[in-house]
Design a protein around this motif. Structure first.
Motif, PDB file in Angstrom:
ATOM      1  N   GLY A 103      -0.307   6.044  -8.082  1.00 36.64           N
ATOM      2  CA  GLY A 103      -0.373   4.646  -8.530  1.00 36.64           C
ATOM      3  C   GLY A 103      -1.314   4.432  -9.707  1.00 36.64           C
ATOM      4  N   THR A 159      -8.093  -1.382  -1.279  1.00 39.36           N
ATOM      5  CA  THR A 159      -7.805  -0.061  -0.708  1.00 39.36           C
ATOM      6  C   THR A 159      -8.458   0.016   0.682  1.00 39.36           C
ATOM      7  N   ASP A 160      -8.109   1.062   1.433  1.00 36.27           N
ATOM      8  CA  ASP A 160      -8.582   1.155   2.813  1.00 36.27           C
ATOM      9  C   ASP A 160     -10.117   1.149   2.873  1.00 36.27           C
ATOM     10  N   SER A 167       0.856  -1.192   0.000  1.00 32.18           N
ATOM     11  CA  SER A 167       0.000   0.000   0.000  1.00 32.18           C
ATOM     12  C   SER A 167       0.887   1.235   0.000  1.00 32.18           C
ATOM     13  N   GLY A 168       0.294   2.387   0.313  1.00 34.22           N
ATOM     14  CA  GLY A 168       1.064   3.617   0.355  1.00 34.22           C
ATOM     15  C   GLY A 168       2.006   3.651   1.545  1.00 34.22           C
ATOM     16  N   GLY A 169       1.703   2.867   2.573  1.00 35.92           N
ATOM     17  CA  GLY A 169       2.506   2.918   3.788  1.00 35.92           C
ATOM     18  C   GLY A 169       3.303   1.651   4.052  1.00 35.92           C
ATOM     19  N   ASN A 213      -3.450  -2.730  -8.763  1.00 40.48           N
ATOM     20  CA  ASN A 213      -2.661  -2.623 -10.003  1.00 40.48           C
ATOM     21  C   ASN A 213      -2.846  -3.867 -10.878  1.00 40.48           C
ATOM     22  N   SER A 269      -0.098   3.545 -13.584  1.00 40.79           N
ATOM     23  CA  SER A 269      -0.497   2.286 -14.231  1.00 40.79           C
ATOM     24  C   SER A 269      -1.362   2.562 -15.460  1.00 40.79           C
ATOM     25  N   ASP A 320       3.673   6.826  -5.984  1.00 41.51           N
ATOM     26  CA  ASP A 320       3.223   8.218  -5.788  1.00 41.51           C
ATOM     27  C   ASP A 320       4.361   9.205  -6.042  1.00 41.51           C
ATOM     28  N   GLY A 378       3.592   1.638  -2.858  1.00 40.62           N
ATOM     29  CA  GLY A 378       2.647   2.702  -3.236  1.00 40.62           C
ATOM     30  C   GLY A 378       3.290   4.076  -3.146  1.00 40.62           C
ATOM     31  N   GLY A 416      -3.605  -1.303  -1.142  1.00 40.80           N
ATOM     32  CA  GLY A 416      -4.006  -0.438  -2.257  1.00 40.80           C
ATOM     33  C   GLY A 416      -3.309  -0.728  -3.568  1.00 40.80           C
TER      34      GLY A 416
HETATM   35  O1  KG4 Z   1      -4.065   0.763   1.016  1.00 41.70           O
HETATM   36  P1  KG4 Z   1      -4.277   2.133   0.477  1.00 41.70           P
HETATM   37  O2  KG4 Z   1      -5.646   2.475  -0.019  1.00 41.70           O
HETATM   38  O3  KG4 Z   1      -3.948   3.258   1.514  1.00 41.70           O
HETATM   39  C1  KG4 Z   1      -2.852   3.482   2.270  1.00 41.70           C
HETATM   40  O4  KG4 Z   1      -1.720   3.163   1.909  1.00 41.70           O
HETATM   41  O5  KG4 Z   1      -3.101   4.065   3.329  1.00 41.70           O
HETATM   42  O6  KG4 Z   1      -3.187   2.335  -0.690  1.00 41.70           O
HETATM   43  C2  KG4 Z   1      -3.032   3.550  -1.365  1.00 41.70           C
HETATM   44  C3  KG4 Z   1      -1.808   3.398  -2.254  1.00 41.70           C
HETATM   45  C4  KG4 Z   1      -1.358   4.703  -2.900  1.00 41.70           C
HETATM   46  O7  KG4 Z   1       0.039   4.807  -2.776  1.00 41.70           O
HETATM   47  C5  KG4 Z   1      -1.783   4.518  -4.363  1.00 41.70           C
HETATM   48  O8  KG4 Z   1      -0.966   5.234  -5.269  1.00 41.70           O
HETATM   49  C6  KG4 Z   1      -1.612   3.023  -4.525  1.00 41.70           C
HETATM   50  O9  KG4 Z   1      -2.094   2.479  -3.315  1.00 41.70           O
HETATM   51  N1  KG4 Z   1      -2.406   2.514  -5.659  1.00 41.70           N
HETATM   52  C7  KG4 Z   1      -1.853   1.962  -6.758  1.00 41.70           C
HETATM   53  C8  KG4 Z   1      -2.907   1.669  -7.636  1.00 41.70           C
HETATM   54  N2  KG4 Z   1      -4.090   2.040  -7.033  1.00 41.70           N
HETATM   55  C9  KG4 Z   1      -3.749   2.545  -5.820  1.00 41.70           C
HETATM   56  N3  KG4 Z   1      -0.573   1.708  -7.064  1.00 41.70           N
HETATM   57  C10 KG4 Z   1      -0.310   1.149  -8.258  1.00 41.70           C
HETATM   58  N4  KG4 Z   1      -1.267   0.860  -9.163  1.00 41.70           N
HETATM   59  C11 KG4 Z   1      -2.577   1.088  -8.899  1.00 41.70           C
HETATM   60  N5  KG4 Z   1      -3.505   0.789  -9.804  1.00 41.70           N
END
Ligand code: KG4
Length: 351
Positions: free
Chosen positions: A180, A319-320, A136-138, A292, A184, A167, A163, A288
């Motif tokens: 992300g 996603t969250d 994910s993003g974190g 992809n 993609s 970003d 993620g 998240g």
């Molecule tokens: O799990 P998440 O909803 O939230 C947190 O990390 O809190 O993940 C969000 C992350 C972001 O960095 C976003 O850019 C990435 O997931 N993301 C993707 C795609 N959709 C979301 N990364 C690559 N390809 C995607 N299609």
């Protein structure tokens, strides 16, 4: 049993109502993307302020859509960590207060447990044990899941999460946040092999049969299930700077496709390595970044090649969301006493 799940760990305010472990009555997510997009990333102070505004309407909407009232709820499950402390505090304090006034027990849930279990919100459920890649993003982490409440961390990122790398690369390419999905989308028209971006294998002695780069002939350390994406991000920056210096127009689609392939290669091969070395036959994807399509496709085809079963939830459960928090709360509550009001949020996962 009815569980109200509440999630505010980063920039999505989410709530859901789940009956037992399998009947999702509602799931509502309020995204803050529009607020953060002009800053190119999540601004923690703005995120927590927006959670404050959204939390009551979102929980109310989740209850309404489920056609239940607070009196019907048996358990409040809320994300306790990891995440942004200010964001977590809004959901956690709200859940505590709600629990205190209604006398409904509440339980703090580790956000990673939510991602690890999100796949059980689908009809097609994996058997234990499974290897899970949560990206994910974190976070970018590999876990061995033995039961609904037993997880061992096998590897994690040493710097940027996958993620976060998407970003940051999007930002340097001038694409809006969250990067992300934009990277993609651009990658679809690009050539994955156009630019040879580096893969950080972090030393290993096993071979990676499906990976597409040239590997070193000598293992410099034990094979590692950790990740590192900061060098890849710098390589993209260097590529762009060199192109500008030489007055060559940037091939955005090729850069996105080649960068994405470098991330996907490492994520897929390390997950398969974990499955092989723990003799586990099932692989699960979550978080998240698992929205992809290239990652889903590559993981699915490598699992097929290696005879592993592969499970990934639909993108809205990747996603969250509050549904995965309700589900994790349901399982953890069977094994532990309700949380005390003395408990606090935490920024690093405890799994
Ligand atoms: O799990 P998440 O909803 O939230 C947190 O990390 O809190 O993940 C969000 C992350 C972001 O960095 C976003 O850019 C990435 O997931 N993301 C993707 C795609 N959709 C979301 N990364 C690559 N390809 C995607 N299609």
């Amino acid at each position: 049993m009815l569980t109200l799940g509440i999630e505010t760990s980063c920039d999505d305010t989410a709530a859901a109502v789940l009956r037992n472990s399998d009947i999702l009555l509602s799931s509502v997510v309020s995204s803050q993307d529009q607020i953060h997009t002009r800053f190119g990333g999540v601004v923690p102070e703005l995120a927590s302020r927006q959670h404050l505004e959204s939390i009551v309407p979102i929980v109310t909407e989740a209850l309404d859509r489920a056609d239940v009232t607070l009196q019907d709820i048996d358990l409040i499950a809320v994300t306790q960590g990891p995440g942004l402390i200010g964001s977590l505090l809004v959901g956690f304090s709200y859940a505590k207060a709600l629990s205190y006034v209604t006398r409904i027990p509440f339980i703090g849930v580790d956000h990673m447990a939510g991602h690890l279990l999100a796949v059980f919100l689908e009809e097609d459920k994996p058997d234990f044990p499974y290897i899970a890649l949560i990206v994910s993003g974190g976070t970018s982490s590999i876990y061995l899941a033995r039961s609904h409440i037993s997880f061992s961390l096998l590897g994690r990122t040493r710097d940027d999460a996958a993620g976060e790398a998407f970003d940051k690369v999007a930002k340097l390419l001038g694409l809006p946040y969250p990067g992300g999905p934009r990277v993609s989308a651009e990658a679809i028209a690009g050539n994955r092999s156009a630019i040879k971006f580096p893969r950080a294998w972090l030393g290993r002695s096993l071979s990676f049969p499906g990976a597409s780069d040239t590997r070193p002939s000598l293992a410099v350390e034990e094979e590692s299930l950790d990740f590192s994406f900061s060098g890849l991000k710098t390589a993209v920056l260097n590529h762009c700077n060199q192109a500008k210096q030489m007055d060559i127009p940037l091939q955005l689609a090729d850069i996105c496709a080649s960068f994405q392939e470098a991330v996907v290669d490492v994520l897929v091969e390390k997950t398969l390595l974990a499955a092989r070395s723990h003799n586990v036959q099932t692989v699960v994807l979550g978080g998240g970044v698992s929205a992809n399509l290239r990652l889903r496709e590559a993981m699915s085809s490598r699992c097929q090649q290696e005879g592993k079963a592969f499970f990934v939830p639909r993108p809205s459960f990747c996603t969250d969301n509050g549904a995965m928090i309700a589900l994790a709360g349901f399982y953890y509550s069977r094994d532990s006493t309700p949380a005390s009001y003395e408990q606090d949020v935490y920024s690093r996962s405890q799994l």
